[in-house]
Motif scaffolding. Structure first.
Motif, PDB file in Angstrom:
ATOM      1  N   LYS A  43       0.832  -1.209   0.000  1.00  0.00           N
ATOM      2  CA  LYS A  43       0.000   0.000   0.000  1.00  0.00           C
ATOM      3  C   LYS A  43       0.869   1.262   0.000  1.00  0.00           C
ATOM      4  N   THR A  44       1.857   1.289   0.885  1.00  0.00           N
ATOM      5  CA  THR A  44       2.683   2.492   0.991  1.00  0.00           C
ATOM      6  C   THR A  44       3.580   2.644  -0.234  1.00  0.00           C
ATOM      7  N   THR A  45       4.076   1.534  -0.756  1.00  0.00           N
ATOM      8  CA  THR A  45       4.889   1.607  -1.975  1.00  0.00           C
ATOM      9  C   THR A  45       4.043   2.097  -3.146  1.00  0.00           C
ATOM     10  N   ARG A  72       5.766   5.485  10.495  1.00  0.00           N
ATOM     11  CA  ARG A  72       6.785   5.172   9.484  1.00  0.00           C
ATOM     12  C   ARG A  72       6.257   5.364   8.064  1.00  0.00           C
ATOM     13  N   ASP A  73       4.995   4.999   7.837  1.00  0.00           N
ATOM     14  CA  ASP A  73       4.460   5.142   6.479  1.00  0.00           C
ATOM     15  C   ASP A  73       4.285   6.617   6.128  1.00  0.00           C
ATOM     16  N   LEU A  74       3.874   7.426   7.105  1.00  0.00           N
ATOM     17  CA  LEU A  74       3.736   8.864   6.835  1.00  0.00           C
ATOM     18  C   LEU A  74       5.103   9.482   6.547  1.00  0.00           C
ATOM     19  N   ILE A 117      -6.592   7.167   1.738  1.00  0.00           N
ATOM     20  CA  ILE A 117      -6.596   6.679   3.116  1.00  0.00           C
ATOM     21  C   ILE A 117      -5.931   5.310   3.103  1.00  0.00           C
ATOM     22  N   GLU A 118      -4.772   5.207   3.757  1.00  0.00           N
ATOM     23  CA  GLU A 118      -4.142   3.886   3.882  1.00  0.00           C
ATOM     24  C   GLU A 118      -4.668   3.239   5.144  1.00  0.00           C
ATOM     25  N   ASN A 119      -5.462   2.196   4.968  1.00  0.00           N
ATOM     26  CA  ASN A 119      -6.055   1.520   6.129  1.00  0.00           C
ATOM     27  C   ASN A 119      -5.008   0.653   6.832  1.00  0.00           C
TER      28      ASN A 119
HETATM   29 MG    MG Z   1       1.944   0.753   4.758  1.00  0.00          MG
END
Ligand code: MG
Ligand code: ZN
Length: 221
Positions: A43-45, A72-74, A117-119
């Protein structure tokens, strides 16, 4: 009096707040996409690759990052020039509409065309919590195995798009991508499917086109 279970009460309260979120998003004319997958599907990638490409498409974005306990993802989003806010669920395994409503107080929706929105990484309960989004986008990665759609049907019933990520690994894996696509079509014929490698860039042009088309459709209403 009909018996109302605790779970039903939680769901109806969530639906009330989700409707308010949806109205706020409509007023701001932003497209909102709720990214759902198991942990590690990319998702983050996908967001990183998207943030690299959106400016050239003239699309402004904001990110609401949902995670159990870190930002970390933010940090990764910000490293790509993205802006957004973090929600930590403190152990909770999904985002709720109220968490998103609280996050909206920290965001200027007028500065965006699209909100991602990353769940929380979880293929199960995020499918039952409406956040007020326009569409759920489910990610599956080839490394997870090709049996997932039928094992986790609810999220496919609810999703408008399935991103089959990490297709660059296909030469190394016993993964029948055509079977995955057939099974998604059986579960939800209206769920579109894209083959993507967010890391290598394959299919990212199709993903950007899908976002642009959804945004145009929402704004033409
Ligand atoms: Mg992520
Ligand atoms: Zn949950």
């Amino acid at each position: 009096m009909a018996k109302v279970t605790v779970q039903e009460r939680i769901q109806s309260e969530n639906e009330r707040v989700a409707a308010a979120n949806r109205a706020a998003f409509a007023k701001a004319r932003v497209l909102v996409l709720n990214l759902v997958s198991s942990p590690g599907s990319g998702k983050t990638t996908l967001l990183e690759g998207t943030l690299d490409r959106l400016p050239a498409a003239g699309i402004r974005s904001l990110v609401i990052e949902g995670d159990v306990s870190t930002d970390r993802d933010l940090e990764r989003v910000r490293a790509r020039g993205g802006e957004g806010v973090q929600i930590n669920t403190g152990g909770g395994c999904h985002l709720s509409a109220q968490m998103v409503a609280d996050a909206l107080g920290r965001l200027d929706l007028r500065a965006a065309d699209v909100v991602f929105i990353e769940n929380v990484g979880n293929l199960i309960c995020p499918s039952t919590y409406d956040l007020g989004e326009d569409a759920k986008v489910v990610l599956l990665s080839t490394a997870e195995g090709d049996d997932k759609p039928m094992k986790y049907p609810a999220v496919f019933h609810e999703s408008s798009l399935a991103v089959l990520n990490k297709i660059d690994l296909l030469p190394h894996l016993p993964y029948d991508i055509a079977k995955v696509e057939r099974e998604i079509a059986v579960l939800n014929p209206r769920c579109e499917v894209l083959r993507v490698s967010a890391l290598k860039g394959d299919g990212m042009d199709l993903w950007l086109s899908w976002i642009a088309a959804r945004l145009a459709a929402k704004r033409s209403k």
